[in-house]
Design a protein around this motif. Structure first.
Motif, short mmCIF file in Angstrom:
data_model
loop_
_atom_site.label_atom_id
_atom_site.label_comp_id
_atom_site.label_asym_id
_atom_site.label_seq_id
_atom_site.Cartn_x
_atom_site.Cartn_y
_atom_site.Cartn_z
N TYR A 184 5.69 -9.66 -18.50
CA TYR A 184 4.56 -9.21 -17.69
C TYR A 184 3.39 -8.89 -18.60
N GLU A 185 2.21 -8.85 -18.00
CA GLU A 185 0.99 -8.57 -18.75
C GLU A 185 1.01 -7.15 -19.29
N GLN A 186 0.62 -7.02 -20.57
CA GLN A 186 0.51 -5.69 -21.16
C GLN A 186 -0.66 -4.96 -20.50
N ARG A 187 -0.38 -3.77 -20.02
CA ARG A 187 -1.43 -3.00 -19.36
C ARG A 187 -1.15 -1.50 -19.54
N ARG A 188 -2.17 -0.71 -19.32
CA ARG A 188 -2.03 0.73 -19.54
C ARG A 188 -1.12 1.36 -18.51
N HIS A 189 -1.24 0.94 -17.28
CA HIS A 189 -0.43 1.50 -16.20
C HIS A 189 0.39 0.39 -15.56
N GLU A 244 -1.94 2.03 -9.13
CA GLU A 244 -0.86 2.65 -9.88
C GLU A 244 -1.33 3.92 -10.58
N LEU A 245 -2.53 3.88 -11.13
CA LEU A 245 -3.09 5.05 -11.80
C LEU A 245 -3.22 6.21 -10.82
N GLU A 246 -3.78 5.93 -9.64
CA GLU A 246 -3.99 7.00 -8.66
C GLU A 246 -2.66 7.55 -8.15
N ASN A 247 -1.69 6.67 -7.94
CA ASN A 247 -0.38 7.13 -7.48
C ASN A 247 0.32 7.98 -8.53
N SER A 248 0.12 7.62 -9.81
CA SER A 248 0.81 8.34 -10.88
C SER A 248 0.31 9.76 -11.05
N LEU A 249 -0.90 10.05 -10.56
CA LEU A 249 -1.45 11.39 -10.71
C LEU A 249 -0.65 12.42 -9.92
N GLY A 250 -0.07 11.97 -8.81
CA GLY A 250 0.75 12.88 -8.01
C GLY A 250 2.11 12.29 -7.77
N GLU A 251 2.60 11.55 -8.75
CA GLU A 251 3.84 10.80 -8.57
C GLU A 251 5.04 11.73 -8.40
N LYS A 252 5.88 11.40 -7.47
CA LYS A 252 7.11 12.15 -7.23
C LYS A 252 8.29 11.24 -7.54
N ALA A 253 9.37 11.85 -7.94
CA ALA A 253 10.54 11.08 -8.35
C ALA A 253 11.09 10.23 -7.21
N ARG A 289 -7.13 -12.22 -11.15
CA ARG A 289 -7.45 -11.10 -12.02
C ARG A 289 -7.85 -9.87 -11.23
N GLY A 290 -8.48 -10.11 -10.08
CA GLY A 290 -8.85 -8.98 -9.23
C GLY A 290 -7.64 -8.24 -8.71
N ALA A 291 -6.59 -8.98 -8.39
CA ALA A 291 -5.36 -8.35 -7.90
C ALA A 291 -4.77 -7.44 -8.96
N LEU A 292 -4.80 -7.88 -10.22
CA LEU A 292 -4.27 -7.07 -11.31
C LEU A 292 -5.08 -5.78 -11.49
N ILE A 293 -6.40 -5.91 -11.38
CA ILE A 293 -7.27 -4.73 -11.53
C ILE A 293 -7.00 -3.72 -10.42
N LEU A 294 -6.89 -4.20 -9.18
CA LEU A 294 -6.65 -3.30 -8.06
C LEU A 294 -5.26 -2.68 -8.14
N ASP A 295 -4.29 -3.46 -8.60
CA ASP A 295 -2.94 -2.93 -8.77
C ASP A 295 -2.93 -1.80 -9.79
N GLU A 296 -3.65 -2.01 -10.90
CA GLU A 296 -3.68 -1.00 -11.95
C GLU A 296 -4.36 0.28 -11.47
N LEU A 297 -5.44 0.13 -10.71
CA LEU A 297 -6.12 1.30 -10.16
C LEU A 297 -5.20 2.04 -9.19
N LEU A 353 1.74 -10.25 -23.75
CA LEU A 353 2.84 -10.17 -22.82
C LEU A 353 3.94 -9.25 -23.34
N VAL A 354 4.50 -8.47 -22.43
CA VAL A 354 5.65 -7.63 -22.73
C VAL A 354 6.89 -8.37 -22.23
N ALA A 355 7.93 -8.42 -23.04
CA ALA A 355 9.14 -9.17 -22.68
C ALA A 355 10.37 -8.27 -22.72
N ARG A 356 11.20 -8.37 -21.69
CA ARG A 356 12.48 -7.66 -21.68
C ARG A 356 13.58 -8.66 -21.41
#
Length: 307
Positions: A276-281, A78-87, A68-76, A154-157
């Motif tokens: 995959y797990e439903q998450r905000r980011h 991703e959030l920080e990267n998205s603030l200045g995300e480039k294509a 669960r810690g890995a998921l939390i750190l991944d989300e953080l 869970l989100v499914a594709r």
């Protein structure tokens, strides 16, 4: 921030596998690493790992804290990267995937290999199991599963349209009794997969013009295996009838080595999904890998014929 630092520290510890390796990786003394782990356990009130200087084994609580810690750190991250995300920003980070042995070995493994070759900063990990594992409990980012999951979190594709196909070799068909309805399978040598010592399974079929009409037959035969590839080999050798997934037999059907049976009936749907797990980011590498698998599967398995 201290809690996030603890999560990051424990990620290093769990992946390194020992106190000594962690100390070397973080540039700390062995005693400093040991002391920090003790302080973390004291704060949480649980033992996270049994350890010696050479080996570290996570407890059940440690496994959960790690996953669960890995998921939390991944989300953080991703959030920080998205603030200045480039294509054109390079994909990076951990990508852990769980899939079943047959499909995972045949398709997901080569796709992960190609994806990581295209994105060298992505750390790929594929774990194959007989049955799908809980993503959050085991720290997986993506699960490749048959059927759409019932869990709302869970989100499914869908990555592949698939169904079971009843088939046999021309040599077997030439000497076998007529097969017009599912009940006729009772007169046939059926090749089945046995995962344990339980009774032989039920084979289920849908009537082609009435998908809601399902008929089940309890099959049996003198040859069985716990491995799908063995069952396919036995069918190719003319030992009997098998019910296997379209993805596994489509090439044999196209070549004529196997022939589809029971016109008017068909095996039930067994579509493959990436979940995959439903998450905000959602990490960009996760979205990109599922897009890649979805796109590339079209060229690896021929299109499932319409009923």
């Amino acid at each position: 921030m201290a809690h996030l630092d603890d999560l990051a520290f424990f990620q290093h510890l769990a992946r390194a596998g020992s106190l000594t390796a962690t100390a070397r990786e973080l540039g700390l003394s062995l005693s400093a690493v040991s002391k920090r782990l003790k302080l973390l356990e004291a704060r949480l009130g649980v033992e996270l790992a049994a350890r010696t200087t050479r080996r570290l084994t996570l407890t059940a609580e440690g496994e959960r804290y790690f996953a669960r810690g890995a998921l939390i750190l991944d989300e953080l991250d991703e959030l920080e990267n998205s603030l200045g995300e480039k294509a054109n920003q390079a994909l990076s980070g951990r990508l852990r995937v769980n899939a079943t042995f047959g499909f995972g070995r045949r398709h997901i493994a080569p796709l992960l290999s190609h994806f990581c070759a295209e994105h060298p900063e992505v750390e790929g990990w594929l774990e194959l199991t007989n049955f799908p594992l809980n993503l959050s409990d085991h720290g997986f980012d993506i699960g490749i599963r048959v059927g759409e999951p019932s869990e709302s979190r869970l989100v499914a594709r869908r990555i592949l349209a698939n169904r079971r196909v009843l088939c046999a070799s021309p040599a077997y068909i030439a000497q076998a009794p007529a097969l017009k309805v599912p009940a006729d399978l009772l007169q046939h040598a059926c090749l089945v997969i046995r995962e344990n010592d339980s009774d032989f399974p039920l084979w289920r079929f849908e009537q082609s013009d009435q998908p809601t009409k399902i008929q089940s037959v309890k099959v049996s035969g003198r040859l069985a295996s716990n491995d799908g590839e063995v069952i396919t080999r036995l069918a190719l050798d003319g030992h009997g009838v098998m019910l296997r997934s379209w993805w596994d037999v489509n090439e044999h059907l196209a070549s004529g080595a196997l022939v589809a049976l029971l016109p008017g009936w068909q095996g039930v749907r067994a579509d493959f999904y990436a979940v995959y797990e439903q998450r905000r980011h959602v990490p960009a590498r996760l979205r990109a890998f599922i897009d890649y698998v979805q796109r590339e599967m079209a060229g690896r398995v021929s299109v499932l014929p319409e009923s």
